[in-house]
Scaffold this active site. Structure first.
Site, PDB file in Angstrom:
ATOM      1  N   CYS A  84      -4.962  -8.236   3.258  1.00  0.00           N
ATOM      2  CA  CYS A  84      -4.652  -8.880   4.713  1.00  0.00           C
ATOM      3  C   CYS A  84      -3.477  -8.971   5.126  1.00  0.00           C
ATOM      4  CB  CYS A  84      -6.171  -9.893   4.938  1.00  0.00           C
ATOM      5  SG  CYS A  84      -7.692 -10.092   4.044  1.00  0.00           S
ATOM      6  N   CYS A  87      -0.964  -6.255   7.177  1.00  0.00           N
ATOM      7  CA  CYS A  87      -1.303  -6.503   8.539  1.00  0.00           C
ATOM      8  C   CYS A  87      -1.301  -8.019   9.542  1.00  0.00           C
ATOM      9  CB  CYS A  87      -2.949  -6.025   8.922  1.00  0.00           C
ATOM     10  SG  CYS A  87      -2.795  -3.909   7.854  1.00  0.00           S
ATOM     11  N   HIS A  88      -2.449  -8.809   9.003  1.00  0.00           N
ATOM     12  CA  HIS A  88      -2.374 -10.114   9.258  1.00  0.00           C
ATOM     13  C   HIS A  88      -1.162 -10.922   9.678  1.00  0.00           C
ATOM     14  CE1 HIS A  88      -5.615  -8.727  11.217  1.00  0.00           C
ATOM     15  NE2 HIS A  88      -6.822  -8.183  10.115  1.00  0.00           N
ATOM     16  N   MET A 125      -9.303  -2.278  12.273  1.00  0.00           N
ATOM     17  CA  MET A 125      -9.613  -3.037  11.138  1.00  0.00           C
ATOM     18  C   MET A 125     -10.598  -2.149  10.254  1.00  0.00           C
ATOM     19  SD  MET A 125      -9.675  -5.864  10.078  1.00  0.00           S
ATOM     20  CE  MET A 125     -10.757  -7.351   8.601  1.00  0.00           C
ATOM     21  N   HIS A 364      10.426   1.199   8.415  1.00  0.00           N
ATOM     22  CA  HIS A 364       9.970   1.436   7.268  1.00  0.00           C
ATOM     23  C   HIS A 364      11.237   1.812   6.608  1.00  0.00           C
ATOM     24  CE1 HIS A 364       7.010   0.940   4.641  1.00  0.00           C
ATOM     25  NE2 HIS A 364       7.473   1.781   3.809  1.00  0.00           N
ATOM     26  N   HIS A 407       7.248   9.036   7.629  1.00  0.00           N
ATOM     27  CA  HIS A 407       7.846   8.541   6.363  1.00  0.00           C
ATOM     28  C   HIS A 407       8.882   9.169   5.533  1.00  0.00           C
ATOM     29  CE1 HIS A 407       7.322   6.831   2.910  1.00  0.00           C
ATOM     30  NE2 HIS A 407       6.693   5.822   2.871  1.00  0.00           N
TER      31      HIS A 407
HETATM   32 FE1  DHE Z   1       8.024   2.124  -0.985  1.00  0.00          FE
HETATM   33  C1  DHE Z   1      11.317   2.929  -0.923  1.00  0.00           C
HETATM   34  C2  DHE Z   1       7.511  -0.230   1.409  1.00  0.00           C
HETATM   35  C3  DHE Z   1       4.698   1.578  -1.078  1.00  0.00           C
HETATM   36  C4  DHE Z   1       7.364   4.941  -3.786  1.00  0.00           C
HETATM   37  N1  DHE Z   1       9.107   1.653   0.101  1.00  0.00           N
HETATM   38  C5  DHE Z   1      10.186   2.188  -0.003  1.00  0.00           C
HETATM   39  C6  DHE Z   1      10.997   1.306   1.128  1.00  0.00           C
HETATM   40  C7  DHE Z   1      10.587  -0.122   1.550  1.00  0.00           C
HETATM   41  C8  DHE Z   1       9.356   1.021   0.543  1.00  0.00           C
HETATM   42  C9  DHE Z   1      11.343  -0.600   2.716  1.00  0.00           C
HETATM   43  C10 DHE Z   1      13.043   1.473   1.643  1.00  0.00           C
HETATM   44  C11 DHE Z   1      13.644   0.771   0.522  1.00  0.00           C
HETATM   45  C12 DHE Z   1      15.405   0.884   0.655  1.00  0.00           C
HETATM   46  O1  DHE Z   1      15.045   2.397   1.342  1.00  0.00           O
HETATM   47  O2  DHE Z   1      15.315   0.239   0.814  1.00  0.00           O
HETATM   48  N2  DHE Z   1       6.552   1.012  -0.199  1.00  0.00           N
HETATM   49  C13 DHE Z   1       6.645  -0.011   0.571  1.00  0.00           C
HETATM   50  C14 DHE Z   1       6.207  -0.872   1.310  1.00  0.00           C
HETATM   51  O3  DHE Z   1       5.503  -1.531   2.069  1.00  0.00           O
HETATM   52  C15 DHE Z   1       4.685   0.209   0.435  1.00  0.00           C
HETATM   53  C16 DHE Z   1       3.520   0.504   1.394  1.00  0.00           C
HETATM   54  C17 DHE Z   1       3.254  -1.289   0.168  1.00  0.00           C
HETATM   55  C18 DHE Z   1       3.800  -1.944  -0.985  1.00  0.00           C
HETATM   56  O4  DHE Z   1       2.923  -2.535  -1.214  1.00  0.00           O
HETATM   57  O5  DHE Z   1       4.420  -1.971  -1.709  1.00  0.00           O
HETATM   58  C19 DHE Z   1       5.060   0.567  -0.494  1.00  0.00           C
HETATM   59  N3  DHE Z   1       6.286   2.681  -2.407  1.00  0.00           N
HETATM   60  C20 DHE Z   1       5.418   2.260  -2.198  1.00  0.00           C
HETATM   61  C21 DHE Z   1       4.196   3.157  -3.360  1.00  0.00           C
HETATM   62  O6  DHE Z   1       2.730   3.178  -3.066  1.00  0.00           O
HETATM   63  C22 DHE Z   1       5.021   4.002  -3.836  1.00  0.00           C
HETATM   64  C23 DHE Z   1       4.815   5.299  -3.300  1.00  0.00           C
HETATM   65  C24 DHE Z   1       4.778   4.122  -4.949  1.00  0.00           C
HETATM   66  C25 DHE Z   1       5.329   2.967  -5.774  1.00  0.00           C
HETATM   67  O7  DHE Z   1       6.413   3.322  -7.168  1.00  0.00           O
HETATM   68  O8  DHE Z   1       5.717   1.840  -5.571  1.00  0.00           O
HETATM   69  C26 DHE Z   1       6.062   3.738  -2.985  1.00  0.00           C
HETATM   70  N4  DHE Z   1       8.875   3.599  -2.166  1.00  0.00           N
HETATM   71  C27 DHE Z   1       8.640   3.726  -2.809  1.00  0.00           C
HETATM   72  C28 DHE Z   1      10.462   4.937  -3.724  1.00  0.00           C
HETATM   73  C29 DHE Z   1      10.910   4.546  -2.605  1.00  0.00           C
HETATM   74  C30 DHE Z   1      10.553   3.975  -1.712  1.00  0.00           C
HETATM   75  C31 DHE Z   1       9.662   6.656  -4.580  1.00  0.00           C
HETATM   76  C32 DHE Z   1      12.297   4.700  -2.230  1.00  0.00           C
HETATM   77  C33 DHE Z   1      12.245   6.587  -1.668  1.00  0.00           C
HETATM   78  C34 DHE Z   1      13.417   7.528  -2.029  1.00  0.00           C
HETATM   79  O9  DHE Z   1      13.797   8.624  -2.197  1.00  0.00           O
HETATM   80  O10 DHE Z   1      15.176   6.549  -1.533  1.00  0.00           O
END
Ligand code: DHE
Length: 586
Positions: A84, A87-88, A125, A364, A407
């Site tokens: 939760c 979002c919240h 929700m 993001h 994204h």
């Molecule tokens: Fe990420 C980058 C946040 C889930 C793989 N992810 C980022 C960035 C943020 C972010 C803020 C940019 C960082 C930067 O450039 O400084 N990611 C989040 C979340 O908040 C989210 C949605 C949920 C969470 O609970 O974390 C989330 N992300 C994921 C995944 O589940 C992914 C697909 C698989 C994993 O390994 O966690 C994932 N995120 C990635 C990757 C990047 C990334 C591979 C960097 C991409 C790049 O080419 O620079």
């Protein structure tokens, strides 16, 4: 520009379910997608899994409080943080979701909350109860939990950081020159998400050179400007700094900068290479500036403050992407909920100068344009791209992409045959790829406008990529509910792209099928090029108890070149080629 009405088939109908399942840690297509009714933007919210593990006390009892045991409260807190809080808000003051403070929840009452959690709402929700994601008992628990005051997770300041900080090998004891014969520029630092490790894979031989323990649910890698130091951050906010010059690269320093974090970066401006590191936290909401050699924490800056447009205080604005400017000694820090981009001058930490740019909510990820002067980032819940001129530290533009929930990862730069230099993003919420013009000097009419938008495989895309030496643009569809689609990638030939009224042809590569994995339904995620731009690597991301793989494709022929399999490749996701990551080549 042509405006596309994306077909219902291709819009990510249950992206919410998929994204929630994914980010709550239940990641795979084989697991039943819940029948959530919300849109993709609301769904793309984090799961605060680390916060979910902290021990909390029931806040002081008030008259009329429902009776709850300490055990139930602890469980409610875990469910709340994992499902939760994204979002919240951690403090229940609202973010992309509505506030759930006790003045509101008590006014609405138990029955209302219970039915709301069970059935969800069209406003976004999820229907946690009817989807089967929460049992009846859990729904009851959560309805009661929300009538109690929320626990406040602890802050994480300098004493906590210093207590977690370790210099494993002092700078003076590190090698004076590179001690291995590895081609470190062509290494891929590969996230092994659920193992809490990274694998360093040789870009030429595909050999896993070493596997290194990092933080919990490890997230991304970034590389220092010189290419020597690799920084890895886990969701538990633990940073591990690895020296690639050692005979066998290994951690030389580590620190925890909070309790939940996602981003890490190091200084890249001339004269400041490798000197400073920065990391951004989701909880507490802050960024931390550190010594680039040792990770010694130097300065903690809170991001709490007012939302850029409403000028209303937000208690927990999370730090999303952070990039290092090539034009100034500055970091570019995306603050999600207040919609502000902070340019942080790192030359004088005692008299810290920052420029606060009003951008858009909810910031993001993003990357630099081909000239590296402009930072383009997604305000994904608002369907917009924000462009920052890093030379002037100023807002250049805010543009709607025309798609749902852009994204980009760091996006993809190329020269379009008709529109000139562009930067591309794909979308989480629909099938579109949007191109924004990035050449204000040569193509002023198109600068910061969406010059084309065309369909790829389907909604649920997370990343898009090309390379200056490639004629191809690749995009994944990782969160698409259809297994075949989420197991494939779309490829477009850049030189064949034409006027905006004709969609470029796409080729589909069945990456998951090529991996030949017998069990599970792995998703394909994140194209990443090798140093020379001749090969592109994809992660085939399966459940942690099942086989995963990395599939390497020949960029010229689009044929399968190699399937990397190894029992150590547990849940591979992001891959960070040292050369491309350090130089912002994408
Ligand atoms: Fe990420 C980058 C946040 C889930 C793989 N992810 C980022 C960035 C943020 C972010 C803020 C940019 C960082 C930067 O450039 O400084 N990611 C989040 C979340 O908040 C989210 C949605 C949920 C969470 O609970 O974390 C989330 N992300 C994921 C995944 O589940 C992914 C697909 C698989 C994993 O390994 O966690 C994932 N995120 C990635 C990757 C990047 C990334 C591979 C960097 C991409 C790049 O080419 O620079």
């Amino acid at each position: 520009m042509k405006r596309r009405a994306f077909t219902a088939r291709n819009v990510l109908m249950s992206s919410a379910a998929m994204a929630f399942a994914l980010f709550a840690g239940a990641v795979y297509a084989e697991e039943k997608p819940a029948d959530h009714t919300d849109g993709p933007a609301a769904a793309y919210e984090p799961s605060m899994t680390t916060l979910g593990q902290i021990k909390v006390e029931i806040p002081g009892r008030k008259e009329g409080d429902p009776v709850m045991t300490q055990e139930e409260f602890q469980k409610g807190t875990q469910i709340y943080f994992e499902r939760c809080a994204g979002c919240h808000g951690v403090l229940r003051k609202g973010a992309t979701g509505k506030p759930l403070t006790t003045d509101i929840t008590r006014e609405n009452g138990y029955e209302y909350l219970q039915s709301f959690i069970t059935y969800g709402s069209p406003a976004g929700m999820p229907n946690w109860g009817t989807s089967g994601d929460m049992s009846e008992a859990d729904v009851d628990l959560m309805a009661r939990y929300l009538l109690l005051e929320p626990p406040a997770p602890p802050e994480f300041g300098m004493p906590e950081m210093l207590a977690s900080w370790k210099v494993i090998v002092k700078p003076e004891d590190r090698p004076k020159e590179k001690m291995n014969d590895w081609d470190i520029d062509n290494l891929f630092s590969t996230t092994l998400r659920d193992a809490g490790q990274v694998a360093l894979i040789d870009g030429a031989t595909y050999e896993i050179k070493t596997v290194i323990d990092t933080g919990y649910a490890v997230h991304i890698s970034r590389i220092s400007a010189s290419g020597r130091y690799l920084f890895v951050i886990g969701r538990d906010a633990k940073i591990v700094m690895i020296d690639l010059w050692m005979e066998v690269p290994a951690p030389v320093a580590e620190i925890k900068i909070g309790m939940e974090a996602r981003s890490i970066e190091t200084s890249k401006f001339e004269g400041w290479e490798d000197k400073i590191a920065i990391a951004g936290a989701y909880w507490p909401p802050q960024y931390v500036i550190m010594d680039g050699d040792t990770l010694e924490p130097k300065k903690i800056v809170s991001t709490r403050g007012n939302i850029y447009d409403e000028q209303v205080y937000h208690p927990e604005p999370r730090v999303a992407a952070i990039l290092a400017s090539h034009y100034k000694p500055e970091f570019i820090v995306n603050v999600k909920e207040t919609g502000k981009i902070i340019m942080v001058d790192y030359t004088d930490l005692k008299n810290l100068k920052t420029v606060e740019i009003e951008a858009e909510r909810f910031l993001h990820d993003g990357g630099l344009d081909g000239s590296k002067r402009y930072f383009i980032t997604a305000a994904n819940a608002r369907g917009k791209l924000v462009v920052i001129d890093t030379k002037e530290s100023k807002l250049a533009a805010i543009t709607e992409t025309g798609g749902q929930t852009p994204h980009p990862g760091r996006g993809a730069n190329f020269t379009h045959p008709v529109h000139g230099p562009v930067w591309a993003t794909s979308h989480l919420g629909d099938e579109s790829v949007a191109l924004i013009g990035t050449d204000p000097e040569g193509h002023p009419d198109q600068a910061w406008k969406i010059v084309d938008s065309f369909p790829a495989l389907g909604g649920g895309s997370l990343f898009i990529k090309t390379h200056p030496n490639s004629d191809h643009l690749y995009t994944d569809a990782t969160l698409n509910p259809d297994a075949e689609t989420s197991g494939s990638v779309a490829v477009f030939t850049i030189s064949k792209m034409g006027a905006a009224d004709v969609d470029p042809e796409l080729v589909t590569l069945p990456i998951a099928e090529w991996a030949g994995i017998p069990e599970g339904q792995p998703r394909v995620v994140q194209p990443e090029f090798n140093k020379d731009g001749t090969e592109v690597w994809f992660s085939v991301w399966n459940a942690k108890d099942k086989e995963s793989a990395i599939v390497v494709v020949d960029d010229k022929t689009l044929e399968l070149k190699k399937v990397i399999k190894d029992p150590r490749l547990v849940t591979p996701t992001g891959k960070f080629n040292v050369f491309n990551t350090r130089g912002d080549v994408y």
